[in-house]
Design a protein around this motif. Structure first.
Motif, PDB file in Angstrom:
ATOM      1  N   THR A  66       0.884  -1.178   0.000  1.00 58.96           N
ATOM      2  CA  THR A  66       0.000   0.000   0.000  1.00 58.96           C
ATOM      3  C   THR A  66       0.918   1.223   0.000  1.00 58.96           C
ATOM      4  N   ASP A  67       0.329   2.391  -0.253  1.00 61.19           N
ATOM      5  CA  ASP A  67       1.126   3.631  -0.241  1.00 61.19           C
ATOM      6  C   ASP A  67       1.666   3.949   1.140  1.00 61.19           C
ATOM      7  N   GLY A  68       0.904   3.544   2.169  1.00 57.21           N
ATOM      8  CA  GLY A  68       1.261   3.940   3.529  1.00 57.21           C
ATOM      9  C   GLY A  68       2.011   2.863   4.295  1.00 57.21           C
ATOM     10  N   CYS A  69       2.668   1.938   3.608  1.00 58.93           N
ATOM     11  CA  CYS A  69       3.377   0.855   4.317  1.00 58.93           C
ATOM     12  C   CYS A  69       4.660   1.374   4.943  1.00 58.93           C
ATOM     13  N   LEU A  70       4.857   0.999   6.210  1.00 59.22           N
ATOM     14  CA  LEU A  70       6.055   1.395   6.946  1.00 59.22           C
ATOM     15  C   LEU A  70       6.771   0.152   7.445  1.00 59.22           C
ATOM     16  N   THR A  71       8.104   0.258   7.555  1.00 54.93           N
ATOM     17  CA  THR A  71       8.900  -0.756   8.252  1.00 54.93           C
ATOM     18  C   THR A  71       9.495  -0.057   9.466  1.00 54.93           C
ATOM     19  N   PHE A  72       9.423  -0.743  10.608  1.00 55.85           N
ATOM     20  CA  PHE A  72       9.957  -0.179  11.851  1.00 55.85           C
ATOM     21  C   PHE A  72      11.238  -0.914  12.224  1.00 55.85           C
ATOM     22  N   VAL A  73      12.322  -0.156  12.418  1.00 48.71           N
ATOM     23  CA  VAL A  73      13.632  -0.755  12.709  1.00 48.71           C
ATOM     24  C   VAL A  73      14.012  -0.404  14.144  1.00 48.71           C
ATOM     25  N   LEU A  74      14.345  -1.434  14.941  1.00 49.39           N
ATOM     26  CA  LEU A  74      14.741  -1.194  16.327  1.00 49.39           C
ATOM     27  C   LEU A  74      16.047  -0.390  16.355  1.00 49.39           C
ATOM     28  N   ASP A  75      16.207   0.438  17.401  1.00 48.48           N
ATOM     29  CA  ASP A  75      17.339   1.380  17.501  1.00 48.48           C
ATOM     30  C   ASP A  75      18.715   0.781  17.166  1.00 48.48           C
ATOM     31  N   ASN A  76      18.974  -0.481  17.606  1.00 49.39           N
ATOM     32  CA  ASN A  76      20.296  -1.072  17.340  1.00 49.39           C
ATOM     33  C   ASN A  76      20.334  -1.935  16.074  1.00 49.39           C
ATOM     34  N   GLU A  77      19.273  -1.864  15.274  1.00 50.24           N
ATOM     35  CA  GLU A  77      19.158  -2.608  14.009  1.00 50.24           C
ATOM     36  C   GLU A  77      19.248  -4.121  14.195  1.00 50.24           C
ATOM     37  N   SER A  78      18.848  -4.609  15.366  1.00 51.20           N
ATOM     38  CA  SER A  78      18.861  -6.061  15.582  1.00 51.20           C
ATOM     39  C   SER A  78      17.557  -6.698  15.111  1.00 51.20           C
ATOM     40  N   MET A  79      16.504  -5.903  15.008  1.00 53.59           N
ATOM     41  CA  MET A  79      15.248  -6.431  14.489  1.00 53.59           C
ATOM     42  C   MET A  79      14.466  -5.345  13.750  1.00 53.59           C
ATOM     43  N   ALA A  80      13.652  -5.810  12.792  1.00 58.11           N
ATOM     44  CA  ALA A  80      12.814  -4.874  12.043  1.00 58.11           C
ATOM     45  C   ALA A  80      11.456  -5.532  11.800  1.00 58.11           C
TER      46      ALA A  80
END
Ligand SMILES: N[C@@H](CCC(=O)N[C@@H](CS)C(=O)NCC(=O)O)C(=O)O
Ligand SMILES: [Fe+2]
Length: 357
Positions: free
Chosen positions: A115-129
């Protein structure tokens, strides 16, 4: 310490993620499901966490979010992409934003294409997304409804997800086979639609020929999610049991405290599921309790009145929880467990018949 839980809604195969910071007690939930609100609230309560925000990876087409309902209960903010077109949120996220919980945070990456509004959230230390329906485990979100576009999706995955560290764990919004987690390195190599040498044109060719049936709930889910899960008729959804102040546990059982039972005692049937020797033993029993040992309950449930609430009691609250499950299976819909059983009942100073050391 980071608190992390992956929860599933079996109906829609949706994963909800709880992220909490044990020091501050602040927590957020990613992609909640309306029907699972009680479960999520029970887990937050039992872990001693305070829900500050619910975030959506996108406007879902297959289930209604619990964001609005959780906000009614906890006062939590609702956050989703500005590009989602949704109304009723407290925060409209754009690429580069941060979502804090205690001393930790998620970074927001725009990953449109499903969708246009799709987001990925990345944890501060980049260990998980948390990739939503952009990248699924050995798959991807479909691109044939809402604002789907395989070219846009391909670029999102390659520029925003595949450039994260190899070992970064990826948690999707769904998995239809029961798989739970993957990693950037794995998907770069083994994703059959997007990995290896597969190009944008190859991916578009694949996606344009999937011919999947639309999600069963799409006509209900999309309009409701564009209101962040606020129902059209608010009155129908908040029906909680009213016969006593009950608590729903993450174990899936309605409980009430000794105090609540004492106050409701005249309106309920008290069912003691211990053995006869315990009923007449040192702990005594509650006035007017009916004795049906747990082993015989399934066969004798019909001696209870289905029109009146039942509270199950045992020594410690363990066997009586099983009694609640047996009665629910037998069609009783007003049933609860006495939390802590006779031990807590007595410890809290409530009266017993018989007993004595
Ligand atoms: N059978 C499911 C279909 C769900 C579905 O289409 N899911 C979307 C995400 S909203 C998807 O991208 N699926 C990818 C796939 O099935 O490969 C339902 O009725 O809900
Ligand atoms: Fe989706």
């Amino acid at each position: 310490m980071l608190i992390f839980r992956q929860l599933i809604d079996p109906q829609s195969s949706t994963y909800t993620y709880l992220l909490g910071d044990s020091k501050s007690g602040e927590a957020i939930l990613i992609d909640t499901v309306f029907e699972q609100t009680r479960r999520d609230a029970a887990l937050l309560d039992e872990l001693g966490l305070r829900l500050t925000c619910t975030v959506e990876t996108h406007v879902h087409a297959d289930h209604v979010t619990g964001a609005w309902l959780l906000k009614q209960r906890f006062g939590s903010d609702i956050a989703l992409a500005k590009a989602s077109g949704a109304v009723g949120a407290d925060r409209y996220l754009v690429h580069g934003d941060q979502i804090a919980f205690g001393s930790r945070h998620l970074s927001v990456r725009a990953t449109p294409g499903h969708t246009d509004g799709c987001l990925t959230f990345v944890l501060d230390n980049e260990s998980m997304a948390f990739t939503g329906d952009c990248l699924l485990i050995r798959g991807s979100g479909r691109t044939d409804f809402q604002q789907g576009d395989p070219h846009v999706l391909y670029r999102s995955v390659h520029s925003q997800i595949f450039r994260l560290p190899e070992e970064c764990l990826l948690y999707p919004a769904h998995d239809y086979r029961g798989l739970t987690v993957t990693s950037v390195g794995e998907e770069r190599r083994f994703n059959p639609r997007l990995g290896g040498e597969i190009g944008e044109g190859d991916f578009a060719g694949y996606m344009d020929n999937m011919n999947l049936p639309h999600p069963r709930q799409i006509d209900i889910a999309v309009p409701a999610n564009l209101r962040c899960g606020q129902p059209e008729n608010e009155a129908v959804v908040l029906s909680e049991p009213t016969w006593a102040p009950l608590t729903y546990t993450f174990a899936g059982i309605w409980e009430l405290s000794p105090q609540a039972l004492e106050e409701a005692a005249t309106n309920v049937q008290i069912l003691d599921v211990r053995e006869p020797a315990e009923f007449d033993g040192p702990l005594g029993h509650i006035h007017n309790a009916k004795l049906i040992p747990l082993g015989t309950l399934a066969k004798s449930a019909d001696v209870l009145d289905r029109g009146r609430p039942v509270v199950a009691v045992c020594r410690s609250g363990g066997r009586s929880a099983q009694a609640v499950a047996i009665l629910q299976k037998a069609g009783f819909d007003q049933v609860a467990n006495l939390a802590g059983g006779m031990l807590r009942w007595r410890a809290d100073g409530h009266p017993v018949v018989g007993g004595g050391e």
